[in-house]
Design an enzyme around this catalytic site. Structure first.
Site, mmCIF file in Angstrom:
data_model
loop_
_atom_site.group_PDB
_atom_site.id
_atom_site.type_symbol
_atom_site.label_atom_id
_atom_site.label_comp_id
_atom_site.label_asym_id
_atom_site.label_seq_id
_atom_site.Cartn_x
_atom_site.Cartn_y
_atom_site.Cartn_z
ATOM 1 N N CYS A 218 13.748 -34.974 -10.173
ATOM 2 C CA CYS A 218 12.529 -35.664 -10.895
ATOM 3 C C CYS A 218 11.969 -35.817 -8.879
ATOM 4 C CB CYS A 218 12.683 -36.924 -11.209
ATOM 5 S SG CYS A 218 13.749 -38.250 -10.374
ATOM 6 N N SER B 128 20.206 -37.963 -11.809
ATOM 7 C CA SER B 128 18.497 -37.029 -11.179
ATOM 8 C C SER B 128 18.192 -36.783 -9.499
ATOM 9 C CB SER B 128 17.342 -38.055 -11.919
ATOM 10 O OG SER B 128 15.895 -38.312 -11.683
ATOM 11 N N LYS C 31 0.620 -1.059 0.132
ATOM 12 C CA LYS C 31 -0.268 -0.208 -0.153
ATOM 13 C C LYS C 31 0.731 1.219 0.043
ATOM 14 C CE LYS C 31 -4.068 -0.443 1.476
ATOM 15 N NZ LYS C 31 -4.654 -1.072 2.750
ATOM 16 N N ARG D 140 13.557 -46.172 -13.434
ATOM 17 C CA ARG D 140 13.837 -46.207 -12.102
ATOM 18 C C ARG D 140 13.946 -47.705 -11.774
ATOM 19 N NH1 ARG D 140 12.824 -43.171 -7.157
ATOM 20 N NH2 ARG D 140 10.569 -44.345 -7.172
ATOM 21 N N GLY E 128 -7.854 -8.743 5.244
ATOM 22 C CA GLY E 128 -8.347 -10.066 5.903
ATOM 23 C C GLY E 128 -7.897 -9.929 7.500
ATOM 24 N N ARG F 130 8.329 -44.781 -12.282
ATOM 25 C CA ARG F 130 8.541 -45.202 -10.964
ATOM 26 C C ARG F 130 7.942 -46.511 -10.623
ATOM 27 N NH1 ARG F 130 6.905 -39.868 -8.681
ATOM 28 N NH2 ARG F 130 8.074 -39.541 -7.044
ATOM 29 N N GLY G 57 16.555 -36.006 -7.328
ATOM 30 C CA GLY G 57 15.182 -36.758 -5.789
ATOM 31 C C GLY G 57 15.046 -36.512 -5.218
ATOM 32 N N THR G 58 15.083 -34.930 -4.676
ATOM 33 C CA THR G 58 14.591 -34.056 -4.205
ATOM 34 C C THR G 58 14.025 -33.578 -2.849
ATOM 35 O OG1 THR G 58 13.238 -32.727 -5.400
ATOM 36 C CG2 THR G 58 16.046 -32.412 -5.224
ATOM 37 N N ASN G 59 12.534 -35.508 -3.088
ATOM 38 C CA ASN G 59 11.752 -35.906 -1.872
ATOM 39 C C ASN G 59 12.482 -36.328 -1.630
ATOM 40 O OD1 ASN G 59 10.243 -34.995 -3.822
ATOM 41 N ND2 ASN G 59 9.377 -37.138 -4.488
ATOM 42 N N ASP G 60 14.202 -37.999 -1.571
ATOM 43 C CA ASP G 60 14.688 -37.658 0.259
ATOM 44 C C ASP G 60 15.493 -37.486 0.410
ATOM 45 O OD1 ASP G 60 13.391 -39.985 0.511
ATOM 46 O OD2 ASP G 60 13.493 -41.199 -1.511
ATOM 47 N N HIS H 232 2.393 -39.967 -0.597
ATOM 48 C CA HIS H 232 1.682 -41.128 -1.021
ATOM 49 C C HIS H 232 0.633 -40.460 -1.982
ATOM 50 C CE1 HIS H 232 -0.281 -44.482 -2.838
ATOM 51 N NE2 HIS H 232 0.955 -45.045 -3.207
ATOM 52 N N ARG I 131 -3.434 3.379 8.295
ATOM 53 C CA ARG I 131 -3.780 1.644 7.585
ATOM 54 C C ARG I 131 -3.136 0.507 7.471
ATOM 55 N NH1 ARG I 131 -6.016 2.886 1.559
ATOM 56 N NH2 ARG I 131 -8.132 2.567 2.185
ATOM 57 N N MET J 254 -6.434 -6.711 8.362
ATOM 58 C CA MET J 254 -6.454 -5.702 9.822
ATOM 59 C C MET J 254 -7.464 -5.047 8.598
ATOM 60 S SD MET J 254 -4.780 -4.205 12.428
ATOM 61 C CE MET J 254 -5.296 -2.033 12.502
ATOM 62 N N TYR K 209 17.177 -30.559 -16.802
ATOM 63 C CA TYR K 209 16.248 -30.360 -17.282
ATOM 64 C C TYR K 209 15.209 -30.742 -15.832
ATOM 65 C CZ TYR K 209 17.434 -35.103 -15.438
ATOM 66 O OH TYR K 209 17.769 -36.216 -14.842
ATOM 67 N N GLU L 11 20.094 -38.272 -4.462
ATOM 68 C CA GLU L 11 18.997 -38.555 -3.194
ATOM 69 C C GLU L 11 19.517 -38.868 -1.087
ATOM 70 O OE1 GLU L 11 15.050 -40.579 -5.005
ATOM 71 O OE2 GLU L 11 16.419 -41.791 -4.638
ATOM 72 N N ARG M 227 -2.576 -1.047 -6.513
ATOM 73 C CA ARG M 227 -1.575 -2.340 -6.682
ATOM 74 C C ARG M 227 -2.304 -3.582 -8.166
ATOM 75 N NH1 ARG M 227 -4.551 -5.119 -1.411
ATOM 76 N NH2 ARG M 227 -6.650 -5.228 -2.652
#
Ligand code: PEP
Ligand code: MG
Length: 892
Positions: free
Chosen positions: A847, A781, A32, A635, A111, A579, A783-786, A473, A102, A113, A867, A762, A358
């Site tokens: 991946c 590759s 603002k 894999r 919402g 997978r 495996g950014t989850n693990d 999962h 404000r 303030m 990639y 991973e 804005r």
């Protein structure tokens, strides 16, 4: 300059065409504030004011809720600045200056303030306002509005209590509308409001205007950490460390007669993107009246009037001069900000003031149209137009949506794990889903899902789980299927015995209808209508520009032909992750894998695997055919074997009968395979090594499929990758097994079967030993989850303290959704550098789920990766995000 420096600037003034702040200071001045300073400096009429910076807010919380010493003096100077421009004095009993207070964080937080208007009124200044304006009713109406807002927002007296007092006076006066109250009635309301505050708070409403100002500012800073604001930030991933600014602005009045008005508008239609001035105004009204629904607001433009089917006169008709001026401001602001604007304005006795501007919120459909139109109008170049579309909003264009016009009752809200909308009857087990889906759409409600639930998930229209996060999962599988999914809905309590579920105090049972939106995470009661996605020509134009601009290849995580085809249709350039375990859960195949697990000797094991071989070969052939000309990265088997074994007594019994072994044997195997930490156990390449026969079977299936497809003239590019490797030796062992299978087949068939060999990264050790791994692997590759799970030591499935960590400023966002650049990101960069030292041509990509997240994609681009791979429905998002990454990283 340090915060402790006595010349540190805490307050920025603007007004009369000059502003101390500028458009680059959004972080300091808030959204603002920056809009007001910027409008002022380009000659758009704004009432003068000043901004107390977000640094004051962060100082306040970092210093035990105290303020910088200099602040009070700076605020006084700010007030003097306003006084000198307006020519009135704050607290002056004959002609008082009134201000609004404000809040304004970097991004809008609706919402959090509300605004306080008319601050500076008290029993004495109200008389001055009356005499100066000659309008007694106006003066007392302003005063009662102020007491109500101040009492509610600053002093914490519930809004409803004020409404009761107001209603009491209206009843007594025999009127329906606020506008019908006369001055005496309003004075009675004021007396009632003051008594209410006294009763609830035990002290008076403050008459001292300086005290009013101080308390109001304090309330805004305090509001940054009210529960509503904290929840809003958690849901919208807004860092809790940002803080809010406070804007003190001279009041202007839209309720001073028939040459005064107030309104809100969008410079283009925010629903469709059409170039029409779109908004509402009211003559002789204050801001809140436009949204309060007491009077019917009128349309700004004739075009808007026609679009809305309104029969009330537009501003273009009833105030043509003012409309012309406002329309000029509209064009000026759009050109200056190079985007569609959302504005608030007030006309005080024929003089126009802008109170806010804005970038306007818009639907995805409007976003793509506005971006393409602004390019065609010469306001934006292609790079800028690409940045104008929020990639995650594109979801709206790809999935069915809850009909925005539909009436709905929200039952609860969880994490928006997979987009889309669905309605169906409630089922609680995958088995029931399969049975009931034949008779009509079902929605599967679970605490969490497991690979066992796959078939049920496939037939369900949507999945909701009470536990789990964005990489659980349920989330991963549903995203892959393009089905809506909501996870982590803690309020949903299921009673599996009784087949009932409660959402807070609302109880439902199996067979009841519910609806869900995976875009918002909301669950609704009953059958809410949905609408088809709309893919317009503008969307295609944006995607074409994105493809011309991006550097990263976009591949898909897919294992079924349906997913693979969907991915191709959305523009995937190959499969980055198959997978293979997901292929084993089909009821026909699970028996064979269970036989293999339960087998006593090598011969039995190999016999069971031989049953799976034709299935796997067929699976891979189907994928190669769909991905003709593109790489398919397969894999080797990853999950711990116990995931394939039956869990319930009933299933154990059935399996024992089917494969003719004793129940006892099955139970024994389940116990043997049980691991305390299965995610750190016998899975990934460890399993492929300890059960080499599985690797042999998978290798044979891949090479056979490649050979068969090549014979049919299909361009096949098989890539095989190893999960969860930490050492060169592991991948060496597996490569030898694969190469042996390949050599045998090549010899048998007298052909060459080329393939590319790589590894997933991973685990932290894999990053450390990246040079060694790269000596055998042609691609990494991530495996950014693990990798996130193991680097942070936080379970990806049980991250229950996510919000607590965000609220404490430990994480700005969920590290399983947005890559933790400082930690996991450092490891990734190190792995790429080390890997490329050994293997110059090493191909790298992500991946894990981060492969579909725009911020993580920007990181991947900045790291020089080749990639990203993500679920099919995220492909278009990733294509656009990858293009934006190029533009943003160029700017850096
Ligand atoms: C990963 O760990 O990032 C990954 C892609 O593998 P999965 O999610 O199957 O463990
Ligand atoms: Mg993994």
């Amino acid at each position: 300059m340090s915060l402790e420096d006595e010349n540190h600037k805490w307050v920025y003034t603007y007004g009369a065409g000059k502003a101390e702040g500028n458009r680059t200071q959004r972080n300091l001045l808030g959204g603002k504030g920056v809009g007001l300073h910027d409008m002022c400096s380009i000659g758009v009429p704004v009432p003068p004011g000043f901004t107390i910076t977000t640094e004051v807010c962060t100082y306040y919380y970092d210093h035990d809720k105290t303020y910088p010493k200099k602040l009070e003096g700076d605020i006084q100077n700010g007030m003097k600045h306003i006084e000198s421009i307006v020519g009135k004095k704050f607290g002056d009993e004959s002609d008082p200056l009134l201000v609004s207070v404000r809040s304004g964080a970097r991004v809008s937080m609706p919402g959090m303030m509300d605004t306080i208007l008319n601050l500076g009124l008290n029993d004495k200044t109200v008389v001055g306002l009356h005499t100066k304006t000659g309008n007694e009713r106006f003066a007392y109406d302003s005063y009662r509005r102020f007491i109500q807002m101040f009492g509610d927002i600053v002093m914490g007296v519930p809004h409803a209590d004020f409404e009761k007092v107001l209603q009491g006076v209206k009843d007594k006066a025999g009127v329906k509308l606020d506008t019908e109250l006369n001055t005496d009635n309003l004075k009675e309301v004021i007396t009632g409001y003051k008594a209410l505050i006294n009763e609830k708070k035990g002290h008076e409403f403050p008459q001292d205007v300086q005290e009013q100002l101080k308390q109001a500012i304090h309330a805004v800073f305090g509001s940054w950490n009210n529960p509503r604001a904290i929840t809003y930030r958690n849901i919208n991933d807004i860092p809790h460390t940002w803080g809010t600014a406070v804007n003190i602005v001279a009041m202007v009045f839209g309720n001073m007669g028939d040459t005064s008005a107030t309104g809100v508008a969008f410079t283009r239609n925010p629903a469709t993107g059409e170039k029409v001035f779109f908004g509402e105004y009211l003559i002789n009204a204050q801001g809140e009246d436009v949204v309060a629904g007491i009077r019917t607001p009128q349309q700004i433009s004739n075009a808007g009037k026609a679009a809305q089917g309104s029969d009330l006169p537009s501003m273009e008709e009833s105030m043509p001069e003012m409309y012309k001026e406002l329309n000029e401001v509209r064009e000026k602001l759009e050109k200056h900000n190079k985007d569609m604007q959302d504005i608030e304005f007030t006309i005080q006795e024929g003089k126009l003031y802008l109170l806010q501007c804005r970038n306007g919120k818009r639907t995805a459909k409007a976003a793509v149209k506005i971006a393409v139109d602004l390019y065609n109008e010469g306001i934006l170049d292609k790079d800028q137009a690409l940045l104008l579309v929020d990639p995650t909003a594109i979801n709206q264009l790809l999935h069915r949506q809850i009909d925005p016009k539909a009436k709905k009752t929200v039952l609860s809200k969880g994490l928006n794990a997979s987009p889309g909308a669905a309605s169906g009857t409630i089922v609680f087990t995958a088995e029931d889903a399969e049975k009931k889906a034949k008779d009509g759409p079902v929605i599967l409600l679970r605490e969490e899902t497991s690979p066992d639930d796959i078939t049920g998930m496939h037939v369900a229209k949507g999945v909701i789980t009470s536990r789990g996060g964005m990489t659980s999962h349920a989330a991963v599988v549903a995203r892959g299927m393009g089905a809506p999914c909501i996870t982590g809905c803690g309020e949903m309590v299921i009673n599996f015995e009784k087949k009932t579920v409660s959402f807070g105090n609302k109880d439902l049972k199996e067979g009841d209808w519910i609806s869900m939106s995976g875009d918002t995470g909301e669950i609704y009661e009953g059958q809410v209508p949905t609408v088809e996605p709309q893919i317009s020509g503008d969307f295609q134009t944006i995607m074409k520009w994105a493809d011309e601009t991006r550097r990263l290849h976009i591949e898909a995580n897919a294992e079924t032909p349906k997913d693979a085809q969907q991915a191709r249709d959305f523009g995937a350039e190959g499969i980055g992750l198959v997978r293979t375990e997901h292929m084993f859960f089909d009821p026909k195949r699970i028996i064979s894998i269970r036989k293999m697990i339960l087998a006593d000797n090598d011969e039995e094991k190999r016999a069971a695997l031989a049953e799976l071989l034709p299935y796997q070969t067929g699976d891979f052939e189907a994928l190669f055919k769909i991905m003709d000309g593109y790489p398919v990265t397969i894999r080797l088997l990853d999950p711990p074997l116990h995931e394939f074994l039956p869990k319930t007594d009933k299933d154990i019994k059935e399996l024992a009968a089917e494969i003719k072994v004793s129940e006892e044997l099955i139970r024994k195997r389940i116990v043997t395979l049980h691991e305390l930490n299965p995610m750190l156990g016998d899975r990934g390449c460890r399993l492929c090594i300890s059960r080499p026969e599985i690797t042999e079977m998978q290798g044979r299936a891949i090479f056979t499929a490649a050979m068969n497809c090549a014979k049919q003239g299909i361009k096949v590019y098989p890539q095989i990758m190893i999960p969860l490797a930490v050492s060169k030796k592991e991948i060496q062992i597996l490569k030898e097994i694969l190469d042996k299978e390949k050599a045998t087949l090549e010899k048998e068939n007298n052909v060459q079967i080329p393939y590319v060999f790589g590894t997933m990264i991973e685990l932290p050790r894999a990053c450390l030993k990246a040079d060694e791994l790269a000596s055998l692997a042609h691609f990494f590759s991530f495996g950014t989850n693990d990798l996130t799970q193991t680097t942070l030591g936080i379970s990806r499935d049980d991250f229950s303290f996510r919000d607590c960590y965000k609220e404490n400023g430990i994480f700005d966002s969920d590290p399983f959704a947005v890559i933790d650049e400082e930690g996991v990101g450092e490891l990734i960069k190190m792995a790429i550098t080390r890997g490329k030292k050994v293997q110059k041509e090493l191909r790298t990509g992500i991946c894990g789920e981060h492969g579909g997240d725009p911020k993580s994609i920007q990181f991947a681009d900045a790291c020089g990766m080749d990639y990203v791979s993500c679920s099919p429905f995220r492909i278009p998002i990733a294509r656009l995000a990858a293009a934006q990454a190029v533009v943003k990283n160029k700017k850096k």
